[in-house]
Each structure stands twice: as structure tokens, then as C-alpha cells.
Design a protein around this motif. Structure first.
Motif, PDB file in Angstrom:
ATOM      1  N   VAL A  65      34.919 -13.950  29.554  1.00 51.71           N
ATOM      2  CA  VAL A  65      35.731 -12.743  29.392  1.00 51.71           C
ATOM      3  C   VAL A  65      35.954 -12.141  30.769  1.00 51.71           C
ATOM      4  O   VAL A  65      35.117 -12.262  31.663  1.00 51.71           O
ATOM      5  CB  VAL A  65      35.030 -11.732  28.458  1.00 51.71           C
ATOM      6  N   ARG A  66      37.101 -11.498  30.954  1.00 53.50           N
ATOM      7  CA  ARG A  66      37.417 -10.921  32.251  1.00 53.50           C
ATOM      8  C   ARG A  66      36.610  -9.652  32.506  1.00 53.50           C
ATOM      9  O   ARG A  66      36.304  -8.892  31.581  1.00 53.50           O
ATOM     10  CB  ARG A  66      38.909 -10.601  32.342  1.00 53.50           C
ATOM     11  N   LEU A  67      36.281  -9.416  33.740  1.00 50.00           N
ATOM     12  CA  LEU A  67      35.569  -8.204  34.142  1.00 50.00           C
ATOM     13  C   LEU A  67      36.601  -7.135  34.471  1.00 50.00           C
ATOM     14  O   LEU A  67      37.357  -7.250  35.437  1.00 50.00           O
ATOM     15  CB  LEU A  67      34.683  -8.475  35.368  1.00 50.00           C
ATOM     16  N   ALA A  78      28.859  -7.741  30.064  1.00 46.79           N
ATOM     17  CA  ALA A  78      29.591  -8.806  29.371  1.00 46.79           C
ATOM     18  C   ALA A  78      29.801  -8.465  27.900  1.00 46.79           C
ATOM     19  O   ALA A  78      30.893  -8.670  27.356  1.00 46.79           O
ATOM     20  CB  ALA A  78      28.838 -10.125  29.498  1.00 46.79           C
ATOM     21  N   GLU A 138      32.555  -5.814  27.607  1.00 45.27           N
ATOM     22  CA  GLU A 138      33.896  -6.360  27.824  1.00 45.27           C
ATOM     23  C   GLU A 138      34.358  -7.184  26.624  1.00 45.27           C
ATOM     24  O   GLU A 138      35.534  -7.137  26.234  1.00 45.27           O
ATOM     25  CB  GLU A 138      33.920  -7.222  29.087  1.00 45.27           C
ATOM     26  N   LYS A 139      33.444  -7.954  26.015  1.00 49.57           N
ATOM     27  CA  LYS A 139      33.810  -8.758  24.847  1.00 49.57           C
ATOM     28  C   LYS A 139      34.198  -7.872  23.669  1.00 49.57           C
ATOM     29  O   LYS A 139      35.165  -8.151  22.958  1.00 49.57           O
ATOM     30  CB  LYS A 139      32.655  -9.682  24.462  1.00 49.57           C
ATOM     31  N   GLU A 142      33.779 -14.304  34.728  1.00 51.23           N
ATOM     32  CA  GLU A 142      34.602 -14.906  33.669  1.00 51.23           C
ATOM     33  C   GLU A 142      34.148 -16.323  33.349  1.00 51.23           C
ATOM     34  O   GLU A 142      34.163 -16.743  32.187  1.00 51.23           O
ATOM     35  CB  GLU A 142      36.066 -14.898  34.092  1.00 51.23           C
ATOM     36  N   LYS A 143      33.741 -17.059  34.366  1.00 55.67           N
ATOM     37  CA  LYS A 143      33.280 -18.435  34.148  1.00 55.67           C
ATOM     38  C   LYS A 143      32.023 -18.462  33.293  1.00 55.67           C
ATOM     39  O   LYS A 143      31.870 -19.315  32.407  1.00 55.67           O
ATOM     40  CB  LYS A 143      33.022 -19.101  35.495  1.00 55.67           C
ATOM     41  N   LYS A 194      34.396 -11.292  39.845  1.00 54.83           N
ATOM     42  CA  LYS A 194      35.189 -11.443  38.624  1.00 54.83           C
ATOM     43  C   LYS A 194      35.340 -12.911  38.201  1.00 54.83           C
ATOM     44  O   LYS A 194      35.289 -13.223  37.003  1.00 54.83           O
ATOM     45  CB  LYS A 194      36.559 -10.794  38.787  1.00 54.83           C
ATOM     46  N   ASP A 195      35.517 -13.819  39.170  1.00 57.98           N
ATOM     47  CA  ASP A 195      35.673 -15.236  38.809  1.00 57.98           C
ATOM     48  C   ASP A 195      34.377 -15.808  38.239  1.00 57.98           C
ATOM     49  O   ASP A 195      34.382 -16.518  37.222  1.00 57.98           O
ATOM     50  CB  ASP A 195      36.112 -16.039  40.032  1.00 57.98           C
ATOM     51  N   SER A 228      37.604  -6.211  24.313  1.00 55.82           N
ATOM     52  CA  SER A 228      38.670  -7.197  24.123  1.00 55.82           C
ATOM     53  C   SER A 228      38.927  -7.470  22.646  1.00 55.82           C
ATOM     54  O   SER A 228      40.081  -7.516  22.194  1.00 55.82           O
ATOM     55  CB  SER A 228      38.299  -8.497  24.844  1.00 55.82           C
ATOM     56  N   HIS A 230      30.698 -15.803  31.298  1.00 58.73           N
ATOM     57  CA  HIS A 230      30.717 -15.051  30.041  1.00 58.73           C
ATOM     58  C   HIS A 230      31.973 -15.275  29.213  1.00 58.73           C
ATOM     59  O   HIS A 230      32.035 -14.824  28.057  1.00 58.73           O
ATOM     60  CB  HIS A 230      30.559 -13.554  30.328  1.00 58.73           C
TER      61      HIS A 230
END
Length: 502
Positions: A327-329, A390, A393-394, A322-323, A318-319, A397, A325
Motif C-alpha cells: 500500500v502507498r505511504l 501500514a 493506510e490499508k 509499498e514493496k 515510500k518505495d 484505502s 506492505h
């Protein structure tokens, strides 16, 4: 010369329709392609444009009448009606005659296009009062349709004149909402920030527009925007900020009004009740859900999934995700991918019934149900079968933010082929979701809960989730529904299957 307005082709196997709404009345000037009326069939709503320019002389089929294909709806007289063919100019002239401002030209504030098959809306909130100075494109009011909320910007700078449609009134598409006095009022609109309308920008020190839902709630609660701390970009006030301000001020607020309504009839239950008219969106949600129950042969099948593999994979990456893309997974991308995988094997769950035909979709437009203060909405992510984790998730969101801010458009909620509903975020352990017609399937996610499970002959604690698939038994057999749910379960319990298409 007389032009005939006839019922257009209504679609394959559709032979008649009902006249739902006339947007014009006899004597009104009409322009070519201007919408005259709306017809309803058992499948779709059809808008009837004007075949020519002139004056609507006679309406043959009244609202509520049933008409066949190619039947006569109305007649239009050409010639004399050509001069007033520009309704905007005619209405503006009428306003000038009826309401001389003495300051210059008046501009009509009209109901904007409301979207396909939407013919009317309800005035929810006016952000300005009569006599207020307004700037061009500044938000004047918010309209509610049975699908979305629509903001109405000022078409010109000036002073808001007469408000013709009050809050709570129903207005038709293309109808007039208010007038704006230009001329002298327009030049006076520059220093207007020192006046009342610009209280919010003056307080924040930034030229930003607050969220419409926030403006609406502040108007309802009587809050001064200057007293609300904005958390959005550039200090923009969001609805959550208003709710926090209301909560902070709630202690003294209820104390004063509470005794007043209860004092006259202390022993009556009516004194403790509150009657609120349903919004158009809530009415539509209720109608569509009931129609789904009445129309589809709806069944629900259940299964459970061990979420350990997904949770381990998510915690590991997850880290980094997010770094890279931005956005959070989350879990939704895994479920979306798993459903796409299963839909390819059981295509009838991604199909719909159209009359006596079954329409199979060779694409997946995934609806993601989201709860908002106004009610349940289902924004659609298009061609999700072609998207990466990714990208999914985008989109989720972005659609979630738009739903919370009331920014979803009609196009954002149309065309879905399958839906996922996550009741687990509210703590639901198990439920039976209702179909979103005309779709044939909807997956219900639920709360992840640690439970004792037998794995390899031993009792271990695992994070388990119940899954529910509601489906239309007219098109999906029990075997197909169970197979779909098992494939989703397999993909989530071993996410590597998604990479190898197994």
C-alpha cells in the motif's frame, strides 16, 4: 388474551419520547420481536418490538404523540392471529390471489434491514424492468437512506413481475418492492443471458457484477453497458468508466436537446434553471450540519505546520514501504498518528457530552471525511490508536474505495470519536470545518503550499500547510484546543516524536 405494548426504558435521564413511525396498522398480523414502531427521544431513536404473536388490534399512541416511559402504545390480540404469524407467507399468498401468474409460485421482493434507527428509504434506481428474467442474488434495485445506499438482490430466480415501488417512492423497512414469478420462470432463467438483462456480462464476456453506482449512472444517462470499457477487476465497470464514456459522448449529446427547452421561453430565467429533489443523504447532511451549529458552542483555532520533515521521510521510504506492505505511504497516516498522540494529552477533544455528563473515550475511532458523488461521508477506522502506519493506510484505502462504490455499511460510519477532513485535496488553502456531532473536535487539513519562512534568522522556502481545529467550547477550553493543535504541529514537524511518545 390481550397483550399490551408499552414504551420501553429510554435511557438514563430520558423520561419521554415522540412516536415517529408505525410500521404496522390495526388488523395486521405480527410476530414476536417484529418491529412495531419507532420512538424518537432527544438523544436516540428507539425501536419497539412486538412482545408476542397475534394481531395488532388497537394503536393507542398515534404518530407525533408524546409518550412517557411505560405508557401504553398499542394492544395485540392473541389466538386467532397466530395462524398468519408468518408475514412473508401471508404477503406471498396475497400476491398469488391478486396476481395469478399461471407459471408457478411468486416470491415477494422485500425491503431489507436498513440499519439501526433507519425506518424508511427511497427507491433510487431499478436495474431491471417488469418482465425481465433475473437470477438469484442478481441486483434488482438500489435504495437510498439518509445514511447509505442499499442494494436489493433477487431472493430467487425467475421473472420480475409487478414493481410495486417505483423510482423516487419512499418505502418502509420490511415493505414490499416487487414480485418474482418462479416455477416456469425459474427454469427459463438459465438461458436468460441471451436476453436483455444480461447485456453487460455478454458484452464483457465475464460473469461479473458492475458497481451499483455505475449501473445507476448508466441507467440515468441511457448508456449501453456494452459501450463502456470497464477498468475494475475482471472487467467490472466502475463509475469512473461511465463518467469517461459520458464525457466522450458529450459533444453531440447536448446539441440536440439544448434548443428544445429554451425555445418556448428564451427570455425567462426559469427556462435556464433546473430543479432537482435533494437526496435523502443530502437532506441528512444538511440537517446534521445545521444541528451541529445550533447545538455546539463551536469555535475554530488555527496553526500552520512545516511539512518538510514528513515529505522528506515519505520520499525516502515510500518505495520500500509499498514493496513491503502493498500500500502507498500517504500523508493521512502521519496526521492520524499525530492526532492520536495529541488526543492522549488532551482527552476532552476525544470526549462527548451526554446530557449533563462528559463521556471520555479511552480509545480512538477516527473518522476520515471523504467526498463522494452522493455527498460527504465519514467512514470510521476503529481503534486506530492501536494500529501501525501500514494498517492505517490499508484501512483508509479500503474505506475510500467502499465510499466511491457506494459500498459503505451503516456500521462503517458509526461510533467515531474524532474526525479528520482533508480539504487540501480540492485546493482549499484555509477553512473552518464543522463538527460531526456528537464529537467534540474535527481537524481540517489544507493545501501544501511553498511559502517564504524565517528559519534560523534566514528566509527559506518551505512547504507549509494551515491546520484548523474546530471544537465544542462547552467541553474543550481554548487552552486545550491550542495545546492539541500545537502537539499535532510538533509531531508532524519532527516525526521522531511519535516513535518516542514525546
Amino acid at each position: 388474551m390481550t397483550i399490551e405494548v408499552k414504551v420501553p426504558t429510554l435511557g438514563e435521564s430520558v423520561t419521554e419520547a415522540t412516536v415517529a413511525t408505525w410500521f404496522k396498522k390495526p388488523g395486521d398480523a405480527v410476530a414476536t420481536d417484529e418491529m412495531l414502531c419507532e420512538l424518537e427521544t432527544d438523544k436516540v431513536t428507539v425501536e419497539v418490538p412486538s412482545p408476542g404473536t397475534g394481531t395488532l388490534s388497537e394503536i393507542v399512541a398515534q404518530e407525533g404523540d408524546t409518550v412517557g416511559v411505560d405508557a401504553l402504545l398499542a394492544t395485540i390480540s392473541e389466538g386467532a392471529g397466530e395462524a398468519p404469524a408468518k408475514p412473508a407467507e401471508a404477503s406471498a399468498a396475497k400476491v398469488d390471489d391478486a396476481q395469478p401468474s399461471g407459471g408457478g409460485e411468486e416470491v415477494a421482493v422485500m425491503v431489507p434491514a436498513l440499519g439501526e434507527s433507519v425506518s424508511e428509504a427511497t427507491v433510487a434506481t431499478w436495474f431491471k424492468a417488469e418482465g425481465d428474467s433475473v437470477a438469484q442474488d442478481e441486483m434488482l434495485c438500489e435504495l437510498e437512506t439518509d445514511k447509505v445506499s442499499v442494494e436489493v438482490p433477487a431472493p430467487a430466480a425467475g421473472t420480475l413481475g409487478k414493481i410495486l415501488a417505483k423510482e423516487g417512492e419512499t418505502v418502509a423497512a420490511g415493505g414490499q418492492l416487487a414480485t418474482i414469478s418462479g416455477g416456469a420462470g425459474a427454469s427459463a432463467s438459465t438461458p436468460a443471458p441471451t436476453a436483455a438483462p444480461a447485456a453487460a456480462p455478454a458484452a464483457t464476456g465475464k460473469d461479473v457484477e458492475n458497481a451499483p453506482s455505475a449501473n445507476k449512472l448508466m441507467a440515468e444517462k441511457g448508456l449501453d453497458p456494452a459501450s463502456v470499457q470497464g477498468s475494475g477487476r475482471d472487467g467490472r465497470i466502475m463509475k469512473e468508466d461511465v463518467l469517461k464514456a459520458v464525457t466522450a459522448a458529450s459533444a453531440p449529446a447536448p446539441a440536440a436537446p439544448a434548443p428544445a427547452p429554451r425555445a418556448p421561453v428564451a427570455a425567462s430565467d426559469e427556462a435556464r434553471e433546473e430543479r432537482v429533489k435533494m437526496t435523502r443523504l443530502r437532506q441528512t447532511i444538511a440537517r446534521r450540519l445545521k444541528d451541529a451549529q445550533n447545538t455546539a458552542a463551536m469555535l475554530t483555532t488555527y496553526n500552520e505546520v512545516d511539512m518538510k520533515a514528513v515529505m522528506d521521510l515519505r520520499n525516502e521510504y515510500k518505495d520500500l514501504f509499498e514493496k513491503k506492505h502493498g500500500v502507498r505511504l500517504g500523508f493521512m497516516s502521519f496526521f492520524t498518528k499525530a492526532c492520536v498522540h495529541a488526543l492522549k494529552e488532551v482527552p476532552e477533544v476525544n470526549a462527548e457530552i451526554d446530557g449533563t455528563d462528559v463521556v471520555y473515550k479511552n480509545y480512538v475511532h477516527m473518522g476520515i471525511a471523504a467526498g463522494t458523488p452522493q455527498g460527504l461521508v465519514v467512514p470510521v477506522i476503529r481503534d486506530v490508536d492501536r494500529m501501525s502506519f501500514a494498517a492505517i493506510e490499508k484501512e483508509i484505502s479500503a474505506k475510500g474505495r467502499a465510499a466511491r462504490d457506494g459500498k459503505l455499511s451503516m456500521a462503517d460510519m458509526q461510533g467515531g470519536t474524532f474526525t479528520i477532513s482533508n480539504g487540501g485535496v480540492y485546493g482549499s488553502l484555509m477553512s473552518s470545518p464543522i463538527l460531526n456531532p456528537p464529537q467534540s473536535g474535527i481537524l481540517g487539513m489544507h493545501k501544501i503550499q511553498d511559502r517564504p519562512m524565517v528559519v534560523g534568522g534566514e528566509i527559506v522556502i518551505r512547504p507549509m500547510m494551515y491546520l484548523a481545529l474546530s471544537y465544542d467550547h462547552r467541553i474543550v477550553d481554548g487552552k486545550g484546543a491550542v495545546t492539541f493543535l500545537v502537539r499535532v504541529k510538533e509531531a508532524l514537524e519532527d516525526p521522531r516524536r511519535l516513535l518516542m511518545d514525546l
